[in-house]
Structure formats: C-alpha cells, structure tokens
Design a protein around this motif. Structure first.
Motif, short mmCIF file in Angstrom:
data_model
loop_
_atom_site.label_atom_id
_atom_site.label_comp_id
_atom_site.label_asym_id
_atom_site.label_seq_id
_atom_site.Cartn_x
_atom_site.Cartn_y
_atom_site.Cartn_z
N MET A 50 0.85 -1.18 0.00
CA MET A 50 0.00 0.00 0.00
C MET A 50 0.89 1.23 0.00
O MET A 50 1.82 1.33 0.77
CB MET A 50 -0.90 -0.03 1.24
N ARG B 154 -11.90 4.30 1.52
CA ARG B 154 -11.72 2.99 0.89
C ARG B 154 -12.04 1.87 1.87
O ARG B 154 -12.62 0.86 1.48
CB ARG B 154 -10.28 2.86 0.36
N ILE C 154 -14.61 -1.20 1.28
CA ILE C 154 -14.24 -2.60 1.49
C ILE C 154 -15.26 -3.29 2.38
O ILE C 154 -15.70 -4.42 2.10
CB ILE C 154 -12.81 -2.70 2.08
N GLU D 291 -8.63 -10.96 -0.30
CA GLU D 291 -7.89 -9.86 -0.93
C GLU D 291 -8.27 -8.53 -0.29
O GLU D 291 -7.41 -7.69 0.01
CB GLU D 291 -8.18 -9.80 -2.43
N LEU D 292 -9.56 -8.35 -0.09
CA LEU D 292 -10.04 -7.12 0.52
C LEU D 292 -9.58 -6.99 1.97
O LEU D 292 -9.26 -5.89 2.43
CB LEU D 292 -11.57 -7.05 0.44
N GLU E 149 -6.74 -8.11 3.18
CA GLU E 149 -5.34 -7.68 3.12
C GLU E 149 -5.25 -6.18 2.83
O GLU E 149 -4.48 -5.46 3.47
CB GLU E 149 -4.58 -8.47 2.06
N GLU E 150 -6.02 -5.72 1.86
CA GLU E 150 -6.02 -4.29 1.54
C GLU E 150 -6.51 -3.47 2.74
O GLU E 150 -5.95 -2.43 3.07
CB GLU E 150 -6.90 -4.01 0.33
N GLN F 243 -3.82 -3.06 5.38
CA GLN F 243 -2.83 -2.06 4.97
C GLN F 243 -3.39 -0.65 5.15
O GLN F 243 -2.70 0.25 5.65
CB GLN F 243 -2.41 -2.29 3.53
#
Length: 74
Positions: free
Chosen positions: A1, A13, A17, A33-34, A36-37, A40
């Motif tokens: 990120m 964001r 998510i 995936e979301l 992990e994002e 970050q």
C-alpha cells in the motif's frame, strides 16, 4: 500500500471494502484480498493518527523561540 495515501482516502476505501465484503455475492478469495487491503489501509490510518497525536503533544514555542529538529525548544 502506498504511504502517500491520505487519511481521508484510506478511511473512505475502508468503508467501501466493508460494503463489498458484506455483500452476499463476494466470494472467499475476493474477501481475503479485501481483508489484506483493509489491513494495509488501517495501518496507514493508524500511522497518520499516531503522527498527528505526536505533533499535537509537542509544546508550542514561546514567541521568538524556535523548535529544533527533535521537537525540543531551543
């Protein structure tokens, strides 16, 4: 990120998510995936808050005084 992300963007964001993960049609791989994002982005927000807190706790220099690079009044 990317660390250049603003607090406001990261927080926005994170909200997106949460909405996407809550949708019933989001599969497990996409949810991971979301996640992990999101982790970050949460770290970016925490760093920004911590940095702001440190700045807010620094003493205000008296008129004519200058803060040194370490935040100490000289």
């Amino acid at each position: 990120m990317e660390q250049g992300v603003s607090f406001e963007h990261a927080l926005g964001r994170l909200g997106e998510i949460v909405e996407e993960v809550r949708r019933k049609d989001t599969d497990l791989d996409r949810s991971l995936e979301l996640l992990e994002e999101g982790i970050q982005l949460a770290n970016v927000c925490t760093e920004r808050i911590d940095h702001t807190r440190v700045l807010a706790e620094q003493p205000e220099p008296a008129e004519g005084e200058v803060l040194a690079g370490d935040g100490e009044v000289s």
